[in-house]
Motif scaffolding. Structure first.
Motif, PDB file in Angstrom:
ATOM      1  N   ALA A  83      -7.623  -0.615  -3.055  1.00 20.97           N
ATOM      2  CA  ALA A  83      -6.928  -1.019  -2.258  1.00 20.97           C
ATOM      3  C   ALA A  83      -7.475  -2.750  -1.653  1.00 20.97           C
ATOM      4  O   ALA A  83      -6.533  -3.187  -1.760  1.00 20.97           O
ATOM      5  N   PHE A  84      -8.524  -3.060  -1.737  1.00 21.30           N
ATOM      6  CA  PHE A  84      -9.508  -3.752  -1.745  1.00 21.30           C
ATOM      7  C   PHE A  84      -8.638  -5.289  -2.523  1.00 21.30           C
ATOM      8  O   PHE A  84      -8.131  -6.508  -2.716  1.00 21.30           O
TER       9      PHE A  84
ATOM     10  N   LEU B  38      -1.072   5.831  -7.273  1.00 18.59           N
ATOM     11  CA  LEU B  38      -2.717   6.252  -7.016  1.00 18.59           C
ATOM     12  C   LEU B  38      -2.964   6.981  -6.748  1.00 18.59           C
ATOM     13  O   LEU B  38      -4.747   7.322  -6.530  1.00 18.59           O
TER      14      LEU B  38
ATOM     15  N   MET C 126      -5.795  -5.156  -3.834  1.00 22.53           N
ATOM     16  CA  MET C 126      -4.209  -5.887  -3.946  1.00 22.53           C
ATOM     17  C   MET C 126      -4.207  -6.991  -3.805  1.00 22.53           C
ATOM     18  O   MET C 126      -4.920  -7.651  -3.042  1.00 22.53           O
TER      19      MET C 126
ATOM     20  N   ARG D 245      -9.752   4.544  -5.604  1.00 20.50           N
ATOM     21  CA  ARG D 245      -8.505   4.375  -4.359  1.00 20.50           C
ATOM     22  C   ARG D 245      -9.265   2.947  -3.349  1.00 20.50           C
ATOM     23  O   ARG D 245      -7.942   2.297  -2.995  1.00 20.50           O
ATOM     24  N   ALA D 246      -9.922   2.798  -2.727  1.00 20.76           N
ATOM     25  CA  ALA D 246     -10.441   2.322  -2.144  1.00 20.76           C
ATOM     26  C   ALA D 246     -10.879   0.791  -2.583  1.00 20.76           C
ATOM     27  O   ALA D 246     -10.681  -0.316  -2.149  1.00 20.76           O
TER      28      ALA D 246
ATOM     29  N   SER E  48       0.567  -1.865  -0.221  1.00 19.79           N
ATOM     30  CA  SER E  48       0.301  -0.091   0.251  1.00 19.79           C
ATOM     31  C   SER E  48       0.759   1.465   0.169  1.00 19.79           C
ATOM     32  O   SER E  48       0.454   2.305  -0.302  1.00 19.79           O
TER      33      SER E  48
END
Lengths: 108, 255
Positions: free
Chosen positions: B114-115, B102, B117, B110-111, B95
């Motif tokens: 992130a999920f 990003l 990733m 972005r959320a 992250s």
């Protein structure tokens, strides 16, 4: 495991994992990991995986006899050898399971 | 917005296509692990909905397999959650590595990124951002990599659950889980420097000795002993190569 514990466990695992993934991407520069933690992270995969793997193959004492243990040892050794050579998950699975069944049949 | 949908559809679409193309081999490599996780979830006795739901909600194969193995040996929830935290700590590093590339995207996107990733998305993303720092569409590229990987992973593990439900008992198929971990462990050790070998060896040894501890606490004791041993070795013998995570993550073998 009961259904409720199962869903609770899965949601808790999901929350922990998402928090780690979102940390810097979502919060940007507002958090910093201490240096020791950052360095320690490098050893997490090898250490945690070892702690899961080794006891699954090697068990001290207890009531397990050789006939119970030998198939696991053999499968572990063959699997490790294939893993070192190929690092291919499917190859390790096939070699390990065939060894396990083979030795079980021999001792069976 | 860098590479966002508003700066012209063509650049964005090209970035997505580039990402999908780079992710193709990774998608193939992920299918076996997805299948194994699905089968293992059924083998340890999770109900069908939970076995499928876990891959969509947690979406982190190695920690899912570890949790399933711990469920199989009757570990308490706290040990499973700490293990999840340890195994997924690397995502915080990823992250940090990806954040600057990003940041052009809005918060909700972005959320989502992130999920989505994974080891593979991080490895491909940071490789592309390092090789072509001037090339735009960074967000589009990431989405092109991460979304197909996510679809393949969840689909493979769902198929695994459905296959697993039909497999006969008595084949010792639960033994497949430690074999998968063996592959991942060997890969981590071979990729690592001497302090990593020390960490793995100490953790493995301590885990065998500490196995009788209640609540499967031996796992955590062994993991922390291994990490401490690695740090100690590094301090004594000079630092390991930078742990950034990139080199460790390119094996294409872990989600």
């Amino acid at each position: 495991m009961t259904g409720a514990t199962g869903w609770g466990l899965i949601l808790a695992m999901a929350a922990i994992t998402f928090a780690l993934r979102a940390s810097f991407i979502v919060l940007q520069d507002r958090i910093h990991l201490p240096g020791l933690v950052r360095r320690g992270l490098a050893y997490v995969p090898a250490a945690v995986l070892a702690a899961i793997v080794v006891p699954a193959f090697v068990q001290l004492g207890g009531d397990a006899g050789l006939a119970d243990q030998a198939p696991r040892w053999a499968a572990g050794l063959v699997g490790a050898a294939v893993a070192v050579r190929t690092r291919h998950m499917v190859a390790v699975l096939v070699a390990g399971m065939l060894t396990l069944w083979g030795v079980q049949a021999l001792l069976g | 917005m860098d590479g966002g949908p508003k700066d012209g559809g063509t650049a964005f679409a090209a970035g997505v296509r580039e990402g999908v193309r780079d992710a193709l081999p990774v998608m193939l490599a992920l299918m076996p692990l997805g299948l194994v996780v699905g089968v293992a979830a059924v083998e340890v006795g999770l109900p069908l909905a939970q076995a499928i739901g876990m891959s969509y909600l947690v979406f982190a194969g190695v920690s899912q397999l570890a949790a399933l193995q711990l469920i199989a040996v009757g570990s308490p929830v706290a040990v499973i959650l700490v293990t999840t935290l340890l195994l997924n700590l690397r995502f915080a590093l990823y992250s940090a590595a990806l954040a600057e590339h990003l940041r052009a995207a809005p918060g909700w996107l972005r959320a989502i990124m992130a999920f989505l990733m994974t080891d593979q998305a991080m490895a491909l993303g940071s490789q592309r951002y390092a090789l072509f720092p001037e090339r735009g569409a960074k967000v589009a590229y990431y989405l092109g990599v991460a979304v197909p990987i996510g679809v393949v992973w969840t689909t493979a593990s769902t198929v695994g659950v459905l296959i697993g439900a039909g497999l006969p008992a008595g084949l010792s198929l639960d033994f497949a889980v430690p074999l998968v971990f063996l592959t991942l462990w060997v890969a981590a050790m071979v990729r690592g420097a001497p302090p990593v070998w020390v960490a793995g060896a100490v953790a493995g040894g301590v885990a065998v000795v500490a196995r009788p501890l209640p609540f499967n606490l031996g796992l955590l004791v062994a993991a922390f002993a291994g990490i401490a041993a690695g740090l100690w070795w590094e301090t004594r013998r000079g630092p390991a190569p930078r742990p950034g995570g990139v080199s460790r993550a390119q094996g294409g073998d872990a989600t």
